[in-house]
Design a protein around this motif. Structure first.
Motif, PDB file in Angstrom:
ATOM      1  N   CYS A   1       1.545  -1.262  -0.197  1.00 24.35           N
ATOM      2  CA  CYS A   1       0.074   0.160  -0.178  1.00 24.35           C
ATOM      3  C   CYS A   1       0.995   1.328  -0.106  1.00 24.35           C
ATOM      4  CB  CYS A   1      -1.045   0.090   1.638  1.00 24.35           C
ATOM      5  SG  CYS A   1      -1.869   1.141   1.364  1.00 24.35           S
ATOM      6  N   LEU A   2       1.079   1.908  -1.168  1.00 22.78           N
ATOM      7  CA  LEU A   2       1.583   2.796  -1.237  1.00 22.78           C
ATOM      8  C   LEU A   2       1.098   4.715  -0.120  1.00 22.78           C
ATOM      9  CD1 LEU A   2       2.651   2.336  -4.585  1.00 22.78           C
ATOM     10  CD2 LEU A   2       3.949   1.625  -2.800  1.00 22.78           C
ATOM     11  N   SER A   3      -0.025   4.770  -0.544  1.00 28.08           N
ATOM     12  CA  SER A   3      -1.681   5.665  -0.481  1.00 28.08           C
ATOM     13  C   SER A   3      -2.546   4.939   0.351  1.00 28.08           C
ATOM     14  CB  SER A   3      -1.185   7.001  -1.074  1.00 28.08           C
ATOM     15  OG  SER A   3      -2.139   8.323  -0.606  1.00 28.08           O
TER      16      SER A   3
ATOM     17  N   VAL B   1      -3.454   4.055  -3.176  1.00 36.69           N
ATOM     18  CA  VAL B   1      -2.421   3.396  -4.340  1.00 36.69           C
ATOM     19  C   VAL B   1      -2.197   2.143  -3.314  1.00 36.69           C
ATOM     20  CG1 VAL B   1      -0.722   3.713  -5.714  1.00 36.69           C
ATOM     21  CG2 VAL B   1      -2.511   6.116  -5.206  1.00 36.69           C
TER      22      VAL B   1
ATOM     23  N   LEU C   1       4.586   9.551  -2.364  1.00 35.70           N
ATOM     24  CA  LEU C   1       3.494   7.637  -2.286  1.00 35.70           C
ATOM     25  C   LEU C   1       4.581   6.351  -1.704  1.00 35.70           C
ATOM     26  CD1 LEU C   1       3.585   7.539  -6.302  1.00 35.70           C
ATOM     27  CD2 LEU C   1       1.170   7.278  -4.479  1.00 35.70           C
ATOM     28  N   ALA C   2       4.318   6.359  -0.377  1.00 35.98           N
ATOM     29  CA  ALA C   2       5.360   5.643   0.397  1.00 35.98           C
ATOM     30  C   ALA C   2       6.028   4.563  -0.368  1.00 35.98           C
ATOM     31  CB  ALA C   2       4.529   4.773   1.176  1.00 35.98           C
TER      32      ALA C   2
END
Lengths: 99, 99
Positions: free
Chosen positions: B31-33, B51, B95-96
């Motif tokens: 999970c980036l966001s 995201v 975005l992680a």
């Protein structure tokens, strides 16, 4: 926090240069998240989701030279704005810490 | 990358407990966001923008016990899903990095 969800229709065949243009931008003060995404069904459409530490930061960003240049250049690539929603983000993951 | 934009209508008066529930979740692999936001105009509505590094990661997250518990509990707070859009994020800020 202040958020925006926008759906933009590019002129036919202009989505990719528009995406490149939108992603050229550098870090903007107060911007916690800024994501540009293709619509997988509609070939000319793209989505932008934004999170800012406050509405004032987002407003101020519109005066940054780099943002003004991007807005000017993108006008020649945009057919229309199909959705423009303001939100009040509460929290989540992937929110950069406000500089 | 794989993205989702969703608009959820909570049952009257249940938006805040639903937001709390949705934000209880921990970091999810890929999970980036994941941003939960109030709709500033419609008092029962909230927006979730997500995201992921890929669609498979998002799909896999649905089997995580913590996510299943959240989904179960949230059913009692949700009136309906008003918008559910899949996107293909290209890039942006906040975005992680995918773990």
């Amino acid at each position: 926090m202040y958020g925006l969800i926008g759906k933009i229709k590019a002129l036919p065949g202009k989505r990719e240069p528009l995406i490149d243009l939108l992603l050229e931008g550098s870090e903007m003060p107060g911007c916690l998240s800024y994501v540009v995404a293709r619509d997988p069904i509609e070939p000319d459409n793209l989505w932008i989701t934004e999170v800012w530490d406050c509405q004032e930061s987002r407003q101020a960003s519109l005066s940054l030279p780099v943002v003004q240049q991007t807005m000017e250049k993108s006008q020649a690539l945009i057919a229309g704005f199909e959705q423009h929603v303001q939100t009040r983000p509460v929290g989540g993951q992937g929110l950069a810490h406000s500089g």
